[in-house]
Design an enzyme around this catalytic site. Sequence first.
Site, mmCIF file in Angstrom:
data_model
loop_
_atom_site.group_PDB
_atom_site.id
_atom_site.type_symbol
_atom_site.label_atom_id
_atom_site.label_comp_id
_atom_site.label_asym_id
_atom_site.label_seq_id
_atom_site.Cartn_x
_atom_site.Cartn_y
_atom_site.Cartn_z
ATOM 1 N N LYS B 101 -49.028 24.724 91.624
ATOM 2 C CA LYS B 101 -49.874 24.153 90.581
ATOM 3 C C LYS B 101 -50.167 22.705 90.949
ATOM 4 O O LYS B 101 -49.270 21.865 91.028
ATOM 5 C CB LYS B 101 -49.181 24.213 89.214
ATOM 6 C CG LYS B 101 -49.940 23.417 88.154
ATOM 7 C CD LYS B 101 -49.288 23.443 86.787
ATOM 8 C CE LYS B 101 -49.689 22.213 85.995
ATOM 9 N NZ LYS B 101 -49.184 22.213 84.621
ATOM 10 N N GLY B 162 -48.970 17.880 76.276
ATOM 11 C CA GLY B 162 -47.910 17.533 75.327
ATOM 12 C C GLY B 162 -48.393 17.152 73.943
ATOM 13 O O GLY B 162 -47.586 16.769 73.100
ATOM 14 N N ALA B 188 -52.129 23.189 79.016
ATOM 15 C CA ALA B 188 -51.948 21.968 78.221
ATOM 16 C C ALA B 188 -52.695 22.007 76.897
ATOM 17 O O ALA B 188 -53.846 22.441 76.832
ATOM 18 C CB ALA B 188 -52.378 20.717 78.971
ATOM 19 N N GLY B 189 -51.999 21.549 75.881
ATOM 20 C CA GLY B 189 -52.611 21.331 74.578
ATOM 21 C C GLY B 189 -52.259 22.337 73.502
ATOM 22 O O GLY B 189 -52.462 22.073 72.318
ATOM 23 N N ASN B 210 -45.639 24.357 77.931
ATOM 24 C CA ASN B 210 -44.252 23.911 78.015
ATOM 25 C C ASN B 210 -43.797 23.324 76.679
ATOM 26 O O ASN B 210 -42.977 23.889 75.972
ATOM 27 C CB ASN B 210 -44.109 22.892 79.157
ATOM 28 C CG ASN B 210 -42.669 22.513 79.496
ATOM 29 O OD1 ASN B 210 -42.365 22.131 80.606
ATOM 30 N ND2 ASN B 210 -41.722 22.635 78.562
ATOM 31 N N THR B 211 -44.435 22.200 76.282
ATOM 32 C CA THR B 211 -43.954 21.480 75.107
ATOM 33 C C THR B 211 -44.034 22.315 73.823
ATOM 34 O O THR B 211 -43.166 22.205 72.955
ATOM 35 C CB THR B 211 -44.753 20.173 74.933
ATOM 36 O OG1 THR B 211 -44.789 19.497 76.190
ATOM 37 C CG2 THR B 211 -44.113 19.251 73.917
#
Lengths: 67, 261
Positions: B101, B162, B188-189, B210-211
Amino acid sequence: MIQVIVNGQPEMLAPGLTVLGLLEARGLVGKRLAVERNGEIVPKARHAEVALTDGDRLEIVVAVGGG
Amino acid sequence: MNDPLVIAGKAYTSRLLVGTGKYKDFAETREAIDASGAEIVTVAIRRTNIGQNPGEPNLLDVLPPERFTILPNTAGCYTADDAVRTLRLARELLDGHALVKLEVLGDPRSLFPNMPETLKAAETLVKDGFDVMVYCADDPIQAKMLEDIGCCAIMPLASLIGSGMGILNPWNLRLIIDNAKVPVLVDAGVGTASDAAIAMELGCDGVLMNTAIAAAGKPVMMASAMRKAVEAGREAFLAGRMPRKFYSADPSSPTQGLIGS
């Protein structure tokens, strides 16, 4: 003694020390890691033969949690 | 349902890809990843703490590469050069593994991608034999450039890394999806399950997060919710939603046979 920058830190090491020798001294043999010397990868198969020289810059990395 | 996600010639059952950061410990990391059903997990590459805690467990002992597809990333890199060096180290670390990635950041506050550096790094990496999944801005033109370079998956942000702000520009994502011949994944997001479902309903091939899992009140439960949301969104996309109508003069029940008529 020779000076080698290991992960950004200057270190005084014995002349003739190999990459494998350095990893052994740090208890890192057998760990999943990778070594770069002066911007070039040092493949695992060559750790025993590549001797460090004065002014070398080494990066030793592992996988960590991240996204 | 046989509906594999194919990336760089390899088929995956799960369309949810997860990160491994921000967990309380390795036990929680593994438990959440198992609950997510993810087969591809992304990891960061960092300097080892030479001489400190040599007995410390290694992330790859918790997530063995024999069981998971490890996706090394370039999180934290701000130049094409640093990203390329990081991934060459990753390839050495993972015994020649080619799937990576790429992300090249442009700004530490927003973590918005630096697209000129991303394009430059992508070219070098593709020429060097890497299979590049690339984090990028939700710009359909630059997404196409990355595909033309030879990236194996295009991964636009839905909102900032994040941030948990969800899908802010679904129409740009649609443009990217409609243009692309390689998988498009939102990276993301995503903040909660409905965001993941919306991404999949738009036609994304997968979601990377992830987050949203790691920073949830109960990460393992959220991982399970995300797994279901991605599956639900994918099925809804394949099923094809009904058209939107402001009014419907077509009730679901018969208009004939009412009593008293």
